[in-house]
Design an enzyme around this catalytic site. Structure first.
Site, PDB file in Angstrom:
ATOM      1  N   SER A  17       2.915  -5.280   4.905  1.00 36.35           N
ATOM      2  CA  SER A  17       2.165  -4.178   5.491  1.00 36.35           C
ATOM      3  C   SER A  17       2.395  -4.135   7.006  1.00 36.35           C
ATOM      4  CB  SER A  17       0.686  -4.318   5.131  1.00 36.35           C
ATOM      5  OG  SER A  17      -0.035  -3.155   5.421  1.00 36.35           O
TER       6      SER A  17
ATOM      7  N   ASP B 117       1.542  -0.256  -0.648  1.00 36.46           N
ATOM      8  CA  ASP B 117       1.371  -1.347   0.324  1.00 36.46           C
ATOM      9  C   ASP B 117       1.565  -2.719  -0.293  1.00 36.46           C
ATOM     10  OD1 ASP B 117      -0.673  -3.214   2.064  1.00 36.46           O
ATOM     11  OD2 ASP B 117       0.240  -1.633   3.248  1.00 36.46           O
TER      12      ASP B 117
END
Length: 622
Positions: free
Chosen positions: A42, A384
């Site tokens: 991320s 993500d």
């Protein structure tokens, strides 16, 4: 950088805007260490990408092989990026919501920020009214008209308050449905990372930074292969690759985390989808790189994603940082069905299975690398990486490391109360007894709504982080992790933090990087060996127990003999020659002999070993 002769790997945790701590930490580390492998998830993936790019640019400048003479390559350029990220308002400008999603975006940012409770409520209420005003007015007017028709002015007054709440409820439902349609149409995100108004958005800015920091020519995006083949320093360890970059994404369609770049797997992409997510020159390059061999399936043209290390770093980073619903997911495509040619079908039907390894690898990785005879495609959505592994400290791990793999953890007091030493906001264990404490979240002493919300978020956090947390507390792991405590107004979804807060976070990053200067690799290496010796001895004893006649089941005698005899015929996964079969049997007998010897002599390598004890298990690579 000429003076830095120590090498290290680095792994960074996800945290949306909390990632602005990383550039300064990397700059502090770069004064003493050279980077061999970098990874993250991320926001940590963004930091890993720019770190690897700066390391590549630094090597190119040192070797005089930079293909792009513009200033800003290497760690000098990273210092400029760090200053840019800590400028108030800059991060907020990188997130540009799609048309139709602006009201929802503003409400989300306000609700997850540091505003007061009443301001958050007002933002949500206002966003609903701004998103569905016509629905509100229509329902409100109809209900008032109904009241007036029933009892004139008295009915109108009586229906005023009920009409308002009913109209607002209808507007809320309509607003949610409208935003859901916008989010779905925008590839499951409020922002797609590309510019909607003025100025570069997140993906465009990141692309420019990767090219500049690495010294890459402007006509080709930086790839993982460029990092692997970067110039070497004099006396550098002879690893296969100069710089290794890894990051984690999550396949929502397959419900599993995946490491980028992909290995031994083929996915395809649609140009019309990638044009919405990436700069045009990057998409053009990916199409040209694959030799112009698209697959036309059901009227759509699918292009193969560049394989393995040929994948652009930008694409991988974007796949890892798709913060759920805030940033659009990345759609790839895989074969959903194949129609073999007649001759190929006959040959396949008559031939025995040549390699079960090939077939199961294809099952595990998402499909074969061949593109022939595709009858249908299906989308595979990647979001993500933090959904499955937000702190992937297992990256670059080895039984006995040749250099340290540092990790930077982001924690929040009140949620991770026992992780951070009370002496300061930046903590690196200095003794073996530190860093093992469990995290703790207090519940049950606040208001009911807050406690219920905390309980639910705690469940989600446990599902998301339990593997990472267990590994982070293990001996031989916890001593290499620096923890940075962030307050409620620091990082997270606080997209427009005041300048003083930004500078405070940046200072914590610098302090975190400097803490690693006192790291004892000698103690770390010895702990890793003690763990390995303890785990290997216990594992070998377990293997030896399978040779004990008192424990064996007579009906399974044939199974027991398979690994012990080179002449046995296995039911699957057969070795290809006698030498392999003989070495396999010899290994089995050596393990049995060693395990029996340890059991008889009773030398317990676990005695005095670090706690908690590790276990050796076979687990799949992702």
């Amino acid at each position: 950088m000429e003076h830095a002769m120590k090498y290290c790997d680095l792994v960074m945790k996800g945290g949306i805007t909390s990632g602005i701590v990383y550039p300064n930490a990397v700059l502090a580390l770069a004064r003493e260490f050279r980077f061999k492998s970098v990874g993250g998830t991320s926001a940590g993936a963004i930091a890993a990408a720019v770190t690897a790019a700066a390391a590549c640019g630094d090597r190119r400048r040192t070797a005089g092989t930079s293909t792009h003479d513009a200033p800003g390559a290497g760690f000098e350029g990273l210092a400029e990026v760090a200053a840019q990220l800590t400028t108030q308002g800059f991060i907020a400008r990188l997130f540009q919501p799609a048309w139709g999603a602006r009201n929802a975006y503003r409400a989300l940012v306000c609700a997850t920020g540091t505003a007061s409770r009443w301001k958050k409520i007002a933002a949500i209420v206002g966003a609903i009214m701004a998103t569905a005003p016509l629905e509100f007015l229509l329902v409100f007017g109809l209900l008032l008209a109904l009241g007036y028709s029933l009892a004139n002015e008295g009915g109108l007054l009586a229906m005023l308050l009920p009409s308002f709440f009913c109209a607002y409820a209808a507007a809320a439902i309509s607003a949610v449905l409208r935003v859901a349609r916008v989010v779905r149409g925008n590839l499951f995100g409020l922002c797609n990372g590309m510019s909607v108004s003025t100025g570069p958005a997140l993906t465009e800015w990141l692309h420019a930074m990767l090219q500049r920091l690495s010294g890459q020519a402007p006509n080709a995006p930086l790839t993982f292969a460029d990092l692997c083949t970067a110039p070497r320093f004099a006396g550098e360890p002879a690893t296969p690759d100069a710089i290794v970059l890894r990051m984690i994404t999550t396949s929502i369609s397959h419900r599993e985390p995946r490491t980028l770049p992909f290995r031994d797997v083929r996915f395809w992409f649609l140009r019309e989808e990638f044009d919405r997510l990436f700069p045009k020159d990057v998409v053009d390059w990916m199409i040209a790189k694959n030799g112009g061999n698209p697959q036309v399936v059901e009227g759509k043209t699918y292009y193969p994603l560049p394989a393995d290390d040929q994948l652009p770093v930008l694409v991988a980073t974007r796949m890892s940082l798709s913060f759920p619903l805030l940033v659009s997911a990345v759609p790839l495509h895989e074969p959903a069905g194949r129609v073999p040619a007649d001759a190929e079908a006959e040959r396949t039907a008559s031939a025995p299975t040549s390699s079960q390894v090939d077939s199961t690898d294809q099952l595990a990785t998402g499909g074969a690398r061949t593109a022939s005879n595709i009858a249908a495609m299906r989308p595979v959505w990647f979001s993500d990486g933090g959904i499955g592994s937000n702190f992937p400290i297992h990256l670059f791990d080895a039984a006995l490391p040749l250099w340290p793999t540092f990790a930077i953890d982001l924690v929040y007091p009140g949620v991770d109360d026992t992780t951070i030493d009370r002496t300061g906001p930046v903590f690196l264990p200095e003794r073996n007894a530190q860093g093992w404490q469990r995290t703790y979240q207090r519940l049950g002493d606040g208001n009911a709504a807050g406690d219920v919300a905390g309980f639910l978020f705690g469940i989600v956090a446990t599902m998301q982080n339990w593997r990472d947390l267990l590994l982070a507390r293990a001996p031989g792991q916890r001593d290499r992790i620096v923890h940075i405590a962030l307050q409620g107004d620091e990082g997270g979804l606080n997209l427009d933090m005041p300048q003083a807060v930004l500078e405070r976070i940046a200072a914590k990053g610098t302090a975190a990087g400097e803490r690693f200067n006192a790291f004892s690799f000698e103690n770390h290496y010895w702990i890793r060996w003690r763990n390995l010796a303890s785990g290997l001895q216990r594992y070998t004893r377990q293997v030896a127990r399978t040779h004990d006649p008192a424990l064996r089941v007579p009906d399974y005698a044939t199974a027991y003999a398979l690994p012990e005899s080179p002449d046995a015929e296995p039911p699957s996964y057969a070795f290809t020659d006698y030498f392999q079969r003989n070495e396999s049997s010899r290994l089995m007998l050596q393990l049995i002999h060693q395990g029996e010897a340890w059991s008889d002599m009773q030398p317990d390598l676990t005695q005095g070993a670090p706690r908690p004890l590790p276990q050796m298990t076979i687990s799949p690579i992702y």
